[in-house]
Scaffold this motif. Structure first.
Motif, PDB file in Angstrom:
ATOM      1  N   ALA B  68      -4.236 -12.941 -11.076  1.00  0.00           N
ATOM      2  CA  ALA B  68      -4.187 -12.571  -9.546  1.00  0.00           C
ATOM      3  C   ALA B  68      -2.862 -12.008  -9.230  1.00  0.00           C
ATOM      4  O   ALA B  68      -2.583 -10.949  -8.635  1.00  0.00           O
ATOM      5  CB  ALA B  68      -4.788 -13.335  -8.431  1.00  0.00           C
ATOM      6  N   ALA B  69      -1.901 -12.517  -9.620  1.00  0.00           N
ATOM      7  CA  ALA B  69      -0.369 -12.441  -9.467  1.00  0.00           C
ATOM      8  C   ALA B  69      -0.189 -11.061 -10.206  1.00  0.00           C
ATOM      9  O   ALA B  69       0.450 -10.404  -9.564  1.00  0.00           O
ATOM     10  CB  ALA B  69       0.530 -13.278  -9.919  1.00  0.00           C
ATOM     11  N   ARG B  70      -0.687 -11.089 -11.249  1.00  0.00           N
ATOM     12  CA  ARG B  70      -0.408  -9.600 -11.966  1.00  0.00           C
ATOM     13  C   ARG B  70      -1.242  -8.307 -11.171  1.00  0.00           C
ATOM     14  O   ARG B  70      -0.571  -7.283 -11.346  1.00  0.00           O
ATOM     15  CB  ARG B  70      -0.927  -9.670 -13.467  1.00  0.00           C
ATOM     16  N   VAL B  71      -2.150  -8.591 -10.435  1.00  0.00           N
ATOM     17  CA  VAL B  71      -2.916  -7.723  -9.801  1.00  0.00           C
ATOM     18  C   VAL B  71      -1.708  -6.982  -8.990  1.00  0.00           C
ATOM     19  O   VAL B  71      -1.310  -6.002  -8.571  1.00  0.00           O
ATOM     20  CB  VAL B  71      -4.084  -8.115  -8.963  1.00  0.00           C
ATOM     21  N   PHE B  72      -1.015  -7.961  -7.912  1.00  0.00           N
ATOM     22  CA  PHE B  72       0.021  -7.636  -6.942  1.00  0.00           C
ATOM     23  C   PHE B  72       1.080  -7.074  -7.361  1.00  0.00           C
ATOM     24  O   PHE B  72       1.626  -6.254  -6.941  1.00  0.00           O
ATOM     25  CB  PHE B  72       0.378  -8.800  -6.167  1.00  0.00           C
ATOM     26  N   ASP B  73       1.361  -7.236  -8.748  1.00  0.00           N
ATOM     27  CA  ASP B  73       2.599  -6.574  -9.413  1.00  0.00           C
ATOM     28  C   ASP B  73       2.261  -5.020  -9.868  1.00  0.00           C
ATOM     29  O   ASP B  73       3.085  -4.304  -9.937  1.00  0.00           O
ATOM     30  CB  ASP B  73       2.936  -7.481 -10.822  1.00  0.00           C
ATOM     31  N   THR B  74       0.901  -4.872 -10.172  1.00  0.00           N
ATOM     32  CA  THR B  74       0.489  -3.907 -10.690  1.00  0.00           C
ATOM     33  C   THR B  74       0.202  -2.710  -9.648  1.00  0.00           C
ATOM     34  O   THR B  74       0.557  -1.569  -9.956  1.00  0.00           O
ATOM     35  CB  THR B  74      -0.643  -3.882 -11.694  1.00  0.00           C
ATOM     36  N   VAL B  75      -0.382  -3.067  -8.678  1.00  0.00           N
ATOM     37  CA  VAL B  75      -0.776  -1.922  -7.818  1.00  0.00           C
ATOM     38  C   VAL B  75      -0.384  -2.456  -6.175  1.00  0.00           C
ATOM     39  O   VAL B  75      -0.271  -3.973  -6.080  1.00  0.00           O
ATOM     40  CB  VAL B  75      -2.248  -1.664  -7.614  1.00  0.00           C
ATOM     41  N   PRO B  76       0.058  -1.817  -5.157  1.00  0.00           N
ATOM     42  CA  PRO B  76       0.218  -2.400  -3.960  1.00  0.00           C
ATOM     43  C   PRO B  76      -0.615  -2.927  -3.175  1.00  0.00           C
ATOM     44  O   PRO B  76      -1.360  -2.550  -2.379  1.00  0.00           O
ATOM     45  CB  PRO B  76       0.643  -1.100  -3.162  1.00  0.00           C
ATOM     46  N   PHE B  77      -1.201  -4.098  -3.622  1.00  0.00           N
ATOM     47  CA  PHE B  77      -2.300  -4.771  -3.425  1.00  0.00           C
ATOM     48  C   PHE B  77      -2.260  -5.444  -1.805  1.00  0.00           C
ATOM     49  O   PHE B  77      -3.176  -5.210  -1.120  1.00  0.00           O
ATOM     50  CB  PHE B  77      -2.809  -6.002  -4.267  1.00  0.00           C
ATOM     51  N   TRP B  78      -1.214  -5.875  -1.237  1.00  0.00           N
ATOM     52  CA  TRP B  78      -1.035  -6.243  -0.219  1.00  0.00           C
ATOM     53  C   TRP B  78      -1.102  -5.103   0.936  1.00  0.00           C
ATOM     54  O   TRP B  78      -1.808  -5.156   1.835  1.00  0.00           O
ATOM     55  CB  TRP B  78       0.374  -6.780   0.041  1.00  0.00           C
ATOM     56  N   LYS B  79      -0.488  -4.041   0.664  1.00  0.00           N
ATOM     57  CA  LYS B  79      -0.546  -2.906   1.376  1.00  0.00           C
ATOM     58  C   LYS B  79      -2.074  -2.293   1.516  1.00  0.00           C
ATOM     59  O   LYS B  79      -2.538  -1.829   2.355  1.00  0.00           O
ATOM     60  CB  LYS B  79       0.176  -1.928   0.659  1.00  0.00           C
ATOM     61  N   ALA B  80      -2.625  -2.490   0.180  1.00  0.00           N
ATOM     62  CA  ALA B  80      -4.150  -2.077   0.127  1.00  0.00           C
ATOM     63  C   ALA B  80      -5.018  -2.878   1.174  1.00  0.00           C
ATOM     64  O   ALA B  80      -5.705  -2.309   1.900  1.00  0.00           O
ATOM     65  CB  ALA B  80      -4.674  -2.053  -1.414  1.00  0.00           C
ATOM     66  N   LEU B  81      -4.882  -4.119   0.787  1.00  0.00           N
ATOM     67  CA  LEU B  81      -5.449  -5.058   1.957  1.00  0.00           C
ATOM     68  C   LEU B  81      -5.275  -4.855   3.399  1.00  0.00           C
ATOM     69  O   LEU B  81      -6.161  -4.442   4.186  1.00  0.00           O
ATOM     70  CB  LEU B  81      -5.170  -6.593   1.553  1.00  0.00           C
ATOM     71  N   ALA B  82      -3.777  -4.613   3.626  1.00  0.00           N
ATOM     72  CA  ALA B  82      -3.686  -4.451   5.016  1.00  0.00           C
ATOM     73  C   ALA B  82      -4.304  -3.017   5.603  1.00  0.00           C
ATOM     74  O   ALA B  82      -4.752  -2.848   6.608  1.00  0.00           O
ATOM     75  CB  ALA B  82      -2.047  -4.197   5.213  1.00  0.00           C
ATOM     76  N   ASN B  83      -4.303  -1.853   4.723  1.00  0.00           N
ATOM     77  CA  ASN B  83      -4.716  -0.640   5.006  1.00  0.00           C
ATOM     78  C   ASN B  83      -6.228  -0.670   5.125  1.00  0.00           C
ATOM     79  O   ASN B  83      -6.708  -0.153   6.261  1.00  0.00           O
ATOM     80  CB  ASN B  83      -4.680   0.242   3.807  1.00  0.00           C
ATOM     81  N   SER B  84      -7.041  -1.542   4.324  1.00  0.00           N
ATOM     82  CA  SER B  84      -8.394  -1.558   4.529  1.00  0.00           C
ATOM     83  C   SER B  84      -8.669  -2.353   5.731  1.00  0.00           C
ATOM     84  O   SER B  84      -9.803  -2.094   6.440  1.00  0.00           O
ATOM     85  CB  SER B  84      -8.908  -2.489   3.266  1.00  0.00           C
TER      86      SER B  84
END
Lengths: 328, 285
Positions: B68-84
Motif C-alpha cells: 500500500a505504501a508503494r501505491v502512494f509512492d507510485t501515483v498521487p493516491f492521496w490527491k486522487a482520494l481527495a479529488n474523488s
C-alpha cells in the motif's frame, strides 16, 4: 388556477374598491408562484443542454470534417467519414465483438437472475442479509474489477488456468482467443450485474398476488409448473425492462475490455482487436489517434444503432404491456 | 394431485418453505461474489512470487502495508482520494438538491409546459451521454477546464434519473393540502420546498444520494478523458497504476483494495437501504 387567486380578502372593504393596486408583497408573491417552477426545473435543462443535446448535435457537425485534435482549421468533407466507416472492417469487427459480448453476458445473466430471485422469494431467514450479499458486486468499481479479472484470467499464471490444469484440462489463452476473451469479459459483466437484476426481478415477483399461487397449488400444480405458468408470464414486462437497460449498457461497454488487455493502457482490445468494442474503438480513434471527425462518425452510428434497438424493444414492450393479466 | 385442505397456514407453509439447498446455493453465490475482492486482497498482501506458484496460498500474507505504501509512492493516491471525495460529494449534493427541486415542481406545481417538459426528461433517459465525449472534450478544452475537477463535476450536476425518481416519490409523499396551507400562511415557494417538501421526501433523497455517490465514485470513462495523470480521481489513478510494460500485481491490487475499502464500508453500512431503493425503483419504474 393558483391558490393565491382564490384566497378571500381579509377585509370586505377591499372588495368594494374598484381596482386595488396590488402591493409590492402581493406582486412578489404572484411572481414567486409564476416563476419558481421554471427556476426549479431549469438546472436539469441547462445541464442537459450542455452535456446531452449540444454534444449530440455538435458530434454530428464534427463528423462532417476531417478534424484532427488541436487542428484550428478542419476540412469539411461532407459524409466521407461515414462512407469510410461503412467500409471499415475494424468497426464492423468491433460491432460484432460488442454484440457477442452483450449476448454472452445478458442471456446467462437474466436466466441466473430469475433463478436467484426465485430462491430469494421463498421466505428464507435473513432475507435482507442475503439480498445485500447478492448485491455486493454492484458496489465494486469497474476499474478494480477489470484489473482483478485480467489477473484471474491471465494466460500464464492466472488462477482460472491454474484450476483448469489442476482438474486435468488444458489452459485457455483468455486474452488471445477471440471467443474465450468474450467469455471472460462477459463473466466480468455478469459478476457485477446479476445480483442487481435479481433484485429487480425479485421486486416484480413479490408483486404477484399470492392467491394465484395458492389457487394453482390447490389445483395440484407443483413448483415448476407454477413457475412456468404463473410467475414467468407475469414477469414479462420486468424482464423486458431489464433487457432494455442491459442492452443500452451492453452496447456501450468500455471499461472491461480496456482493462482486460495484456498490454495495459492499450486501446487495441487485443493484438488483433479480438475484444475491441465499439466504444473502445471510438475512444482509440478520438484520444489515441486524435481523429475527432472520424470518432464522431462512429459515435453517431453507434447512437443510431442504440436508438434502433431501443425502438424495437419499445415496440415489443408496448405490445406485451397491452396483453391482459398484469394488475398494476 | 395431493389433496389440500383450505387451511391457509398449511398453504402458506407449502408455498413459502425454503429448502436447505436454497441456503447452499445462495451461500455459494455470495461467496463467489466475494471471491474477487478476497483474491485482490490476497495478492496485495503478498508479493508477486505468489502468482507463479501452481497452488496459490489461500491465506493473506504480511506485505499489505508495504504494498500500500508503494501505491502512494507510485501515483498521487492521496490527491486522487481527495479529488474523488470532492467530485462525488459535490455531485451528490447538487444532484439531490436540483432533482428534489425539479421533482417538487413537476409533482406539485402547475406551470405551462409541465407535462411536455417532463416527457422530454424521461426521453433523455435513453440518450447515452457517453457518446458526447468528443464535443464535450473540445468544449472543456476551449473553456480551459480540461484537467480540472470542474470538468468532471459540471456535467454531472443533475441527472434525468434523479429528477424522474424524485418526482415519482414527491407525488405521493407530499399532500397538496399541506402546500396550500403553507401558501395561505404566506410562505414563499422556496420555503415551502425547504420546510414542507424536503422533510417529506427525505427517504427518496437519501437513496438517490447513495446511488449518485456510488456511480460518481466509480465513474471512469469521462474522468479518464478529461483529467490528467497529475490530478486524477481514484479510478483514473488505478488505471495509471496498471499501465506500463511490466504489471506489478501486488502493487496494482493493493491499489484496488485501497480504493474499494471506502465504498465497501458505505455499502455494508447502507446496504439495507440500497436494496430497498432498488426494489422500490423496480416496482415504480
Amino acid at each position: 388556477m393558483t391558490v393565491a387567486g382564490k384566497i378571500a380578502p381579509e377585509h370586505p372593504a377591499e372588495v368594494r374598491r374598484p381596482a386595488p393596486r396590488p402591493g409590492f408583497r402581493d406582486r412578489l408573491a404572484r411572481w414567486d408562484v409564476k416563476v419558481s417552477p421554471y427556476l426549479y426545473v431549469a438546472p436539469f435543462f441547462i445541464v442537459f443542454g450542455i452535456v446531452g443535446l449540444f454534444p449530440l448535435l455538435y458530434t454530428a457537425y464534427v463528423s462532417l470534417f476531417h478534424w484532427k485534435a488541436g487542428d484550428d482549421d478542419p476540412d469539411f468533407i461532407g459524409l466521407d467519414n461515414f462512407k469510410e466507416l461503412f467500409a471499415d472492417a475494424q468497426f464492423w469487427h468491433a460491432l460484432e465483438n460488442t454484440v457477442s459480448i452483450f449476448l454472452l453476458s445478458s442471456v446467462p445473466q437474466l436466466i441466473i437472475a430469475v433463478g436467484l430471485a426465485a430462491l430469494l422469494t421463498t421466505g428464507i431467514r435473513g432475507a435482507t442479509g442475503w439480498r445485500v450479499g447478492v448485491l455486493l458486486p454492484y458496489a465494486a468499481s469497474l476499474v478494480a474489477l477489470g484489473i482483478i479479472f485480467a489477473n484471474l484470467f491471465g494466460p500464464k499464471y492466472g488462477l482460472v488456468n491454474g484450476l483448469l490444469q489442476t482438474v486435468g484440462l488444458s489452459p485457455v489463452d483468455w486474452q488471445a482467443n477471440r471467443l474465450a476473451s468474450h467469455v471472460a469479459i462477459a463473466i466480468m459483466v455478469n459478476w457485477r450485474w446479476t445480483g442487481y437484476n435479481a433484485l429487480i426481478v425479485l421486486a416484480a415477483m413479490q408483486a404477484i398476488p399470492r392467491e394465484l399461487h395458492e389457487a394453482a397449488l390447490i389445483d395440484g400444480a407443483g413448483p415448476a409448473r407454477r413457475f412456468r405458468h404463473i410467475t414467468l408470464p407475469l414477469l414479462k414486462p420486468t424482464l423486458i425492462f431489464v433487457t432494455i437497460t442491459s442492452t443500452i449498457g451492453g452496447l456501450q461497454i468500455f471499461t472491461e475490455p480496456k482493462l482486460f488487455d495484456a498490454m495495459p493502457g492499450s486501446n487495441n482490445g487485443g493484438s488483433t482487436h479480438q475484444f475491441q468494442t465499439v466504444t473502445l474503438y471510438l475512444y482509440q480513434t478520438a484520444f489515441e489517434n486524435f481523429d475527432l471527425g472520424y470518432a464522431s462518425a462512429i459515435a453517431w452510428l453507434l447512437f443510431l444503432i442504440i436508438v434502433l434497438i431501443a425502438l424495437v424493444n419499445y415496440l415489443l414492450t408496448g405490445r406485451l404491456a397491452r396483453t391482459p393479466g398484469r394488475k398494476k | 394431485m395431493t389433496a389440500l385442505t383450505g387451511n391457509p397456514r398449511a398453504l402458506a407453509g407449502r408455498l413459502g418453505k425454503p429448502r436447505k439447498a436454497t441456503y447452499w446455493v445462495l451461500a455459494v453465490f455470495v461467496l463467489g461474489s466475494l471471491f474477487p475482492f478476497y483474491w485482490s486482497f490476497l495478492v496485495a498482501s503478498r508479493d508477486n512470487g505468489m502468482l507463479t506458484e501452481r497452488v496459490p496460498p489461500l491465506l493473506p500474507g504480511g506485505n499489505f502495508f508495504a504494498n500500500a505504501a508503494r501505491v502512494f509512492d507510485t501515483v498521487p493516491f492521496w490527491k486522487a482520494l481527495a479529488n474523488s471525495v470532492i467530485v462525488s460529494g459535490t455531485v451528490t449534493l447538487t444532484t439531490v438538491l436540483f432533482s428534489s427541486l425539479a421533482g417538487f415542481a413537476f409533482a406539485k406545481l402547475r406551470f405551462r409546459g409541465r407535462n411536455g417538459l417532463f416527457v422530454f426528461i424521461v426521453v433523455t433517459l435513453a440518450v447515452p451521454t457517453q457518446l458526447g465525449i468528443i464535443p464535450l472534450f473540445i468544449a472543456m478544452s476551449k473553456l480551459g477546464w480540461a484537467g480540472g475537477l470542474q470538468a468532471v463535476i459540471v456535467p454531472n450536476l443533475v441527472t434525468a434519473f434523479g429528477v424522474f425518481w424524485m418526482r415519482q416519490y414527491t407525488v405521493d409523499a407530499v399532500p397538496h393540502e399541506l402546500i396550500e396551507a403553507a401558501r395561505v400562511d404566506g410562505c414563499s415557494m422556496i420555503r415551502i420546498f425547504w420546510n414542507v417538501c424536503l422533510p417529506a421526501v427525505r427517504p427518496a433523497a437519501a437513496i438517490l444520494a447513495m446511488f449518485t455517490f456510488m456511480m460518481s465514485w466509480n465513474d471512469f470513462l469521462w474522468p479518464l478523458v478529461v483529467l490528467d495523470v497529475g490530478n486524477p480521481t481514484v479510478q483514473v489513478a488505478l488505471e495509471k497504476l496498471q499501465s506500463g510494460y511490466y504489471v506489478d500485481y501486488s502493487l496494482v491490487l493493493a491499489g484496488t483494495t485501497l480504493a474499494a475499502i471506502p465504498i465497501l464500508i458505505v455499502f455494508l453500512l447502507l446496504g439495507r437501504q440500497i436494496v430497498a431503493g432498488i426494489m422500490q425503483g423496480a416496482v415504480k419504474g
